[in-house]
Design a protein around this motif. Structure first.
Motif, mmCIF file in Angstrom:
data_model
loop_
_atom_site.group_PDB
_atom_site.id
_atom_site.type_symbol
_atom_site.label_atom_id
_atom_site.label_comp_id
_atom_site.label_asym_id
_atom_site.label_seq_id
_atom_site.Cartn_x
_atom_site.Cartn_y
_atom_site.Cartn_z
ATOM 1 N N GLY A 1 11.690 -2.274 -0.198
ATOM 2 C CA GLY A 1 11.511 -3.301 -0.979
ATOM 3 C C GLY A 1 12.240 -3.341 -2.435
ATOM 4 O O GLY A 1 12.758 -2.085 -2.897
ATOM 5 N N ALA A 2 12.361 -4.454 -3.115
ATOM 6 C CA ALA A 2 13.008 -4.559 -4.269
ATOM 7 C C ALA A 2 12.100 -4.847 -5.376
ATOM 8 O O ALA A 2 11.956 -4.374 -6.549
ATOM 9 C CB ALA A 2 14.366 -5.545 -4.369
ATOM 10 N N PHE A 3 10.908 -5.852 -4.933
ATOM 11 C CA PHE A 3 9.967 -6.057 -5.886
ATOM 12 C C PHE A 3 10.178 -6.426 -7.314
ATOM 13 O O PHE A 3 10.069 -5.582 -8.457
ATOM 14 C CB PHE A 3 8.717 -4.809 -5.897
ATOM 15 N N ALA A 4 10.962 -7.562 -7.384
ATOM 16 C CA ALA A 4 11.027 -8.330 -8.768
ATOM 17 C C ALA A 4 12.454 -7.900 -9.342
ATOM 18 O O ALA A 4 12.650 -8.104 -10.326
ATOM 19 C CB ALA A 4 10.032 -8.246 -9.679
ATOM 20 N N VAL A 5 13.180 -6.952 -8.831
ATOM 21 C CA VAL A 5 14.575 -6.719 -9.181
ATOM 22 C C VAL A 5 15.284 -7.136 -8.239
ATOM 23 O O VAL A 5 15.210 -7.184 -6.837
ATOM 24 C CB VAL A 5 14.834 -5.202 -9.529
ATOM 25 N N VAL B 1 -0.734 -7.836 -1.143
ATOM 26 C CA VAL B 1 -0.173 -8.148 0.014
ATOM 27 C C VAL B 1 1.269 -8.401 -0.150
ATOM 28 O O VAL B 1 1.876 -8.879 -0.909
ATOM 29 C CB VAL B 1 -0.732 -9.555 0.672
ATOM 30 N N VAL B 2 1.913 -7.859 0.904
ATOM 31 C CA VAL B 2 3.574 -7.866 0.959
ATOM 32 C C VAL B 2 3.844 -8.329 2.264
ATOM 33 O O VAL B 2 3.219 -8.077 3.202
ATOM 34 C CB VAL B 2 4.162 -6.338 0.787
ATOM 35 N N TYR C 1 2.200 -10.667 -3.419
ATOM 36 C CA TYR C 1 0.838 -11.454 -3.841
ATOM 37 C C TYR C 1 -0.237 -10.319 -4.398
ATOM 38 O O TYR C 1 -0.832 -9.582 -3.433
ATOM 39 C CB TYR C 1 0.507 -11.944 -2.617
ATOM 40 N N ASN C 2 -0.582 -10.426 -5.722
ATOM 41 C CA ASN C 2 -1.536 -9.751 -6.517
ATOM 42 C C ASN C 2 -2.919 -10.143 -6.049
ATOM 43 O O ASN C 2 -4.052 -9.263 -6.425
ATOM 44 C CB ASN C 2 -1.074 -9.533 -7.618
ATOM 45 N N LYS C 3 -3.261 -11.240 -5.200
ATOM 46 C CA LYS C 3 -4.451 -11.717 -5.055
ATOM 47 C C LYS C 3 -5.461 -11.944 -6.267
ATOM 48 O O LYS C 3 -6.643 -12.066 -6.226
ATOM 49 C CB LYS C 3 -5.310 -10.697 -4.074
ATOM 50 N N LYS D 1 0.004 -0.417 -1.140
ATOM 51 C CA LYS D 1 -0.002 -0.071 -2.281
ATOM 52 C C LYS D 1 1.716 -0.592 -2.585
ATOM 53 O O LYS D 1 2.397 0.150 -1.938
ATOM 54 C CB LYS D 1 -0.354 1.307 -2.603
ATOM 55 N N VAL D 2 1.912 -0.697 -3.888
ATOM 56 C CA VAL D 2 3.355 -0.869 -4.320
ATOM 57 C C VAL D 2 3.527 -0.291 -5.563
ATOM 58 O O VAL D 2 2.848 -0.447 -6.503
ATOM 59 C CB VAL D 2 3.688 -2.288 -4.436
#
Length: 323
Positions: A156-160, A267-268, A283-285, A302-303
């Motif tokens: 994953g890259a998660f916002a980068v 959620v990913v 998605y941080n819920k 978990k991320v």
């Protein structure tokens, strides 16, 4: 002393895979009970050869190697191989002689299921490559998600920006338009910790660190210094850095010592089509949506968000030099 945590490393060696495997073997906190192999940095056959070779270098031929899938979870044969990062042989174009050992008869997925059943709740899978073997284990035995202790994955890259394209990180880049392995794992309900490149790019092994490694007498340190040229050249050209990112060792050490990272939960999902193919969406819920969507009632994972980068580099250096 606490009982060492049992880990299986799912790997596509790979220069930083080699570093992670050696660090794991020098980590008293864990017991490596097996390696499973997958395509990614190299094709699966070569990944198996390299895994066996690395264990022979380490004097740990007691650790079984189970060969993984040669195709994607949807039977796709078009694979993305990162030989331009790690060399044609995956180990810096050193062309080491073939290993003496052979993989076990079991497939990687069957081995993962067997070990999770043998030690329910006790085994951590450290997944350093594409998640095909893990997804196949989930499909082979639905109870795998309950029996496995944790899946710590590099992905994953998660916002980068990604490292395959601006959207996608290499291990999450789907190779078909169908639901891919990463999405299967992220939505499986297993205890998943994703360590993305937003975190691993915080951990830089510098040219100066490399010189210090070369000056040491450690067996693993000396081996790695032979194979690092290609990896450093790639990073210098691609990122204009005076060092390399420690992707795999960071994910490995997150499994060894969870206090090295902080994480958030949510959620990913993984995008499987279009120009954002491979994008990991988190998605941080915090907001409840009225409509039912593909995000509804999905398990939380978990991320990783931050990492103690100086300590990760210090541990890598110490464990490789003291070998």
């Amino acid at each position: 002393m606490a009982v060492p945590k049992k880990i299986i490393i799912d790997t596509d060696p790979g220069i930083d895979d080699a570093m992670a495997i050696f660090v794991a073997l020098r980590s008293p906190e864990v017991e490596v009970i097996g390696l499973t192999t997958i395509y990614g940095n190299v094709y699966t056959t070569l990944a198996t050869r390299n895994a066996l070779h690395l264990l022979e270098v380490a004097g740990r031929t007691d650790i079984p190697v189970a060969e993984g899938s040669h195709v994607t979870v949807t039977k796709g044969t078009k694979l993305r191989i990162a030989d331009f990062v790690h060399g044609a042989d995956g180990l810096g174009n050193q062309n080491f002689p073939p290993p003496i050992g052979k993989p076990i008869e079991q497939s990687a997925a069957a081995f993962l299921v067997q070990q999770a059943n043998l030690y329910p709740g006790e085994v951590t899978v450290v997944a350093l490559g594409p998640l095909t073997n893990i997804a196949l284990a989930i499909q082979l035995d639905p109870s795998f998600t309950k029996n496995i202790g944790q899946i710590v994955l590099l992905g994953g890259a998660f916002a980068v920006n990604g490292n395959v394209n601006p959207a996608s990180e290499a291990n999450e880049f789907p190779l078909s338009t169908l639901r891919d392995a990463a999405d299967i794992v992220f939505t499986s309900g297993a205890d998943v910790l994703a360590v993305g490149i937003n975190v691993t790019h915080q951990v830089v092994f510098t040219d100066a660190d490399r010189k210090k490694l070369a000056a040491s007498g450690g067996k693993f340190a000396q081996y790695l210094c032979k194979i690092l040229d290609v990896y450093f050249s790639y990073h210098h050209n691609a990122y204009s850095t005076k060092g390399v990112y420690l992707h795999d060792p960071t994910a490995l050490l997150a499994a060894v010592n969870p206090s090295l990272i902080t994480y958030t939960e949510g959620v990913v999902r993984v995008q499987t089509i279009g120009i954002t193919r491979g994008l990991t969406l988190f998605y941080n819920k915090q907001k409840r949506f009225a409509e039912v969507t593909e995000w509804s009632d999905r398990p939380v994972v978990k991320v990783a968000v931050t990492v103690d980068a100086p300590t990760v580099v210090k541990l890598v250096m110490e464990r490789l030099m003291d070998s």
